[in-house]
Design a protein around this motif. Structure first.
Motif, PDB file in Angstrom:
ATOM      1  N   LYS A 470       0.095  21.327 -51.856  1.00 16.02           N
ATOM      2  CA  LYS A 470      -1.421  21.063 -52.315  1.00 16.02           C
ATOM      3  C   LYS A 470      -1.521  19.593 -52.993  1.00 16.02           C
ATOM      4  O   LYS A 470      -2.383  19.325 -53.542  1.00 16.02           O
ATOM      5  N   PRO A 559      -5.156  12.731 -47.851  1.00 13.37           N
ATOM      6  CA  PRO A 559      -4.575  14.034 -47.319  1.00 13.37           C
ATOM      7  C   PRO A 559      -4.568  15.063 -48.337  1.00 13.37           C
ATOM      8  O   PRO A 559      -4.289  16.101 -47.916  1.00 13.37           O
ATOM      9  N   LEU A 561      -5.543  18.141 -50.577  1.00 10.97           N
ATOM     10  CA  LEU A 561      -6.364  19.411 -50.141  1.00 10.97           C
ATOM     11  C   LEU A 561      -7.526  19.471 -51.268  1.00 10.97           C
ATOM     12  O   LEU A 561      -6.995  19.111 -52.363  1.00 10.97           O
ATOM     13  N   GLN A 571      -9.730  18.411 -46.359  1.00  9.88           N
ATOM     14  CA  GLN A 571      -8.701  17.615 -46.137  1.00  9.88           C
ATOM     15  C   GLN A 571      -8.877  16.367 -45.450  1.00  9.88           C
ATOM     16  O   GLN A 571      -9.370  16.379 -44.412  1.00  9.88           O
ATOM     17  N   LEU A 628     -10.088  25.254 -42.583  1.00 10.06           N
ATOM     18  CA  LEU A 628      -9.745  23.921 -43.040  1.00 10.06           C
ATOM     19  C   LEU A 628     -10.682  22.986 -42.152  1.00 10.06           C
ATOM     20  O   LEU A 628     -11.067  23.026 -40.994  1.00 10.06           O
ATOM     21  N   ARG A 630     -11.833  19.069 -41.804  1.00 10.23           N
ATOM     22  CA  ARG A 630     -11.095  17.488 -41.871  1.00 10.23           C
ATOM     23  C   ARG A 630     -11.905  16.649 -40.791  1.00 10.23           C
ATOM     24  O   ARG A 630     -12.501  17.002 -39.647  1.00 10.23           O
TER      25      ARG A 630
END
Length: 822
Positions: A470, A559, A561, A571, A628, A630
């Motif tokens: 992370k 990238p 988190l 992310q 997640l 993104r």
């Protein structure tokens, strides 16, 4: 260094081009009439006074001109006998009857006296509308809007036609956030632009320009257009300024000053301010989980309470030097420092399939934030004549830091986070404008932008051990070189502007902790074309085309988190490519005595558009799957819409302006990923949605000269690829009263009267490999209802400034202004 050398060579080339293109001496058989225009009482020169030369007893003007900052004028005319008239708004005009001019003649000093009988009328006439509608842009005059007194630039932008600001401070234009934000014609150098706009006080802003289809002169960046924020610069002679104090609930207070001192050759200007702001907000997310057969699996209710505190200091100081009557050099330093504290408490309540309570947890994010921005700007203008022949050069050097250190406490453990960013930026620009004859001109220029961002981000566990999965260090370098040329001409009632811009981009995205290096190089041509037809003096029809680009930046490419929530994680994607947009716009503008109406139909076709996708990452927290989010290059987005704006003044004491935008967005594309069971999953993200946006603003002068302003904003419901955003309505109001013989103003405003500005949405997700699904309903309110009281005091600067209609030497700097040739 190569880029800097190239810029210097280009400036030298353009200067040589000027020497070649210099106009010859005045035509033979003409003589010069010179003189000065002063204010009779103060003996101060009057800039932009008008000189008209006419045949005796005839109103037709044969020749004329305006005065420079020294009050001087020079007019060429054939020998003869003339009537000469000198005028300036709110002053008694002076006439010289039947003056014999046989050779060069100096009229000496012409003194003008204020016309007391006209002063009240001038106040009404000179007061600008809150919104000015022009052919190529909309101009929002901040000083005329009481709603933003004591507020921030985000509050200003949220009142601008076609513009909206969401709960997190992100700015969108015509429903799209693919825009470019400029400050005085230059890109904002702040790392977190949304946060920087929330810290800059509204009192520092003079006006905002909205350019929906920019020409080749402007950066190609910003797929949906450009928003140019123009800062205040004093123009009045002598020492003058404005002080503003404000306070509000929730606890908010601020103090700012805008002061300038102008002499014959130097104009010193400065703005400084301190503000303390408290934003209280909150929200909820209720999620239902379903088995493959559609039966309930469980429920999770999240309740969020937020509080953000900001201490901000900003200062801007500079000097404009009139080197010669045609050469101006402005240097300024901008400084901004902010500290703050964010508290975000989330309570999680779990339920089983029968909706029986099974337990609860909590998560408390305590974050200390800080940022410091320093920027030096320099602008040089050389006007070769009064017909628009000029050369401008700009330099900007900045350093920006943004730090965020947090402690995340959750039962039964805690984490710490650190997010430190340092950005350095250098900008070089040169623009040359050459009129080529009546109604035509040529423009060319260069711009270089060179930036370096270092971002360190890490997360530790309860033992203060750094989690390598992370954490990371991002090094982002971006070098952009651009050249442009455009040609404009006017033939009868048609005006044309054709341009071409070339931009070369070199980007490095390096992840230092795991030695991943990513380089992206590309160059593009960006054509633009504008055609205007003058139907009459009061109406025009326009058609325009431009190609635009949107580069991924900041959190989109990082990238690392975002760990503010342990079940909804964001992310960035360092492999994002830029998106390219073709923009088409057809517009019509019509002016009547009391109404100005503007409408346009537009179409945008974007390739490789950015889109956020939400997918399970395979982890679970207390049985809850972690999602997640993104960004990806989705595919294609096609958007077409209709917009109109109008200003209406039914009476001297009542003004209305309104903006309406209706559009359709069609997105086509898919997202392919491999899940935790090594299965290839394809998400079809095709989507088509209609939505609309409306804003109306009313300003009324009540008895005892009390001004009352009321505005309302409505955002319609919009379907998304994975759910929908519900509609939203909000209303603001303000009252103001001039006191102390109009030297001061007291204003009271309420933001979000009904506390209704809440973002509400539904999200639907399905795991295609297990056919399990989930449905979420969310509400988020960044800022609850606020009350604000402000006091403004002006010294040596009456509310009806005489020079507020004067044209500045370089309105906004940087990118220039005014696309159509005269």
């Amino acid at each position: 260094m190569k880029q800097i050398n190239f810029a210097v060579m280009l400036v030298l080339f353009l200067t040589g081009f000027y020497n070649y293109a210099q106009q010859g001496p005045p035509a033979k058989n003409k003589v010069k009439v010179t003189g000065k225009v002063f204010e009779k009482v103060t003996k101060q020169p009057l800039e932009y006074a008008t000189i008209s030369i006419m045949a005796p007893n005839d109103t037709k003007v044969i020749a004329g001109g305006i005065t420079n900052p020294k009050g001087e004028f020079e007019v060429a005319v054939a020998p003869g006998t003339y009537d000469i008239k000198v005028e300036f708004i709110s002053f008694k005009s002076t006439e010289i009857k039947q003056k014999s001019i046989q050779d060069d003649t100096n009229l000496g000093v012409v003194n003008l006296s204020e016309d007391a009988a006209q002063l009240n009328e001038v106040v009404v006439r000179a007061e600008k509308s809150t919104v000015e509608i022009k052919l190529d842009k909309k101009v929002y005059n901040v000083g005329q809007d009481m709603m933003v007194k004591g507020g921030t630039v985000s509050d200003v932008l949220d009142n601008v036609p076609s513009v909206s600001v969401d709960s997190e401070g992100n700015v969108s234009l015509r429903g799209s956030d693919n825009i470019r934000i400029l400050i005085d014609g230059r890109p904002s150098q702040a790392i977190n632009v949304a946060e920087a706009l929330r810290q800059l006080p509204a009192d520092a802003i003079e006006k905002v320009e909205v350019i929906t289809n920019p020409s080749a002169r402007y950066d190609a960046e910003g797929g949906s257009g450009i928003i140019n924020i123009i800062l205040k610069k004093g123009k009045n002679q002598g020492f003058n300024g404005t002080f503003i104090a404000s306070t509000g609930l929730p606890e908010t207070y601020g103090l700012s000053a805008n002061v300038n001192y102008k002499t014959e050759k130097l104009n010193y200007f400065t703005t400084a301010g301190y503000n303390y702001r408290t934003n209280e907000g909150g929200g909820l997310t209720n999620t239902s989980y379903y088995n493959a057969d559609g039966s309930p699996k469980g429920y999770l209710d999240e309740d969020r309470d937020t509080k953000r505190i900001r201490n901000g200091f900003n200062a801007r100081g500079g000097v404009e030097w009139t080197i010669t009557p045609t050469t101006f050099w402005t240097n300024a330093i901008n400084y901004q420092k902010n500290t703050g504290e964010d508290k975000d408490l989330i309570n999680y309540n779990n339920f089983d399939a029968a909706r029986a309570f099974t337990g609860s947890t909590y998560r408390l994010n305590n974050t200390d934030t800080g940022s410091e921005n320093v920027e030096f700007t320099s602008n040089l203008i050389k006007n070769f004549n009064d017909k628009g022949h000029k050369l401008t050069a700009d330099l900007s050097v900045s350093r920006n830091t943004d730090n965020s250190d947090g402690i995340i406490t959750a039962s039964p453990s805690f984490n710490t986070t650190l997010n430190d960013q340092v950005q350095k930026q250098v900008l070089l620009q040169a623009d040359y404008v050459l009129p080529l004859g009546k109604g035509s001109q040529f423009e060319a220029g260069y711009k270089g932008s060179f930036g370096d961002l270092n971002n360190e981000y890490y997360v530790t566990d309860e033992n203060y051990v750094k989690d390598p999965n992370k954490s990371n260090t991002l090094e982002y370098k971006e070098n952009i070189n651009a050249l442009y040329a455009q040609y404009g001409l006017k033939v009868n009632k048609f005006s044309y502007l054709f341009g071409l811009r070339w931009e070369d981009t070199n980007i490095q995205v390096n992840l230092l902790d795991n030695s991943q290096f990513n380089t992206k190089k590309y160059n593009n041509l960006f054509p633009s074309a504008f055609i205007s037809y003058e139907i009459s003096d009061q109406s025009n029809l326009t058609a325009s085309y431009s190609k635009r680009l949107t580069r991924p930046r900041g959190r989109f490419m990082n990238p690392a988190l975002n760990y503010s929530s342990n079940i909804n994680i964001f992310q960035g994607n360092p492999d994002l490519d830029p998106s390219l947009t073709d923009k088409y716009d057809v517009g019509y503008i019509k002016r009547w005595e009391k109404v100005t109406f503007s409408t346009s139909a537009y179409f945008e076709n974007t390739k490789d558009v950015f889109s956020f996708v939400r997918t399970p990452n395979g982890d679970n927290v207390d049985g809850i799957p972690v999602i997640l989010s993104r960004p990806i290059n989705l595919g294609r987005e096609q958007k077409y819409g209709f917009e109109f704006t109008f200003n209406y003044t039914p009476f001297k004491w009542w003004r209305l302006n309104s903006n309406f935008n209706l559009y359709n967005v069609k997105t086509t594309g898919e997202n392919t990923y491999t899940d935790t069971q090594n299965n290839l999953v394809v998400q079809n993200l095709d989507n088509q949605a209609n939505t609309w946006f409306a804003r109306i603003n009313s300003k009324v002068t009540l008895p005892y000269k009390i001004d009352w302003q009321l505005n309302g904003t409505y955002n319609g419901e919009q379907k998304t690829a994975q759910g929908k955003n519900l509609d939203q309505f909000s209303m603001n109001t303000a009252l103001s009263k001039d006191i102390l013989k109009d030297k001061a103003t007291i204003a009271f405003n309420i933001s979000d009267i009904f506390n209704s500005r809440i973002m509400r949405s539904y999200t639907y997700l399905q795991n295609d490999t297990t056919l399990e699904s989930q449905k979420s309903y969310s509400e988020m309110q960044f800022r609850k209802r606020q009350f604000n009281l402000s006091f403004t005091y002006r010294f040596n600067k009456p509310k009806s400034e005489r020079d507020k209609n004067a044209q500045p030497k370089n309105d906004g700097g940087g990118e220039g202004s005014g696309d159509f040739p005269g």
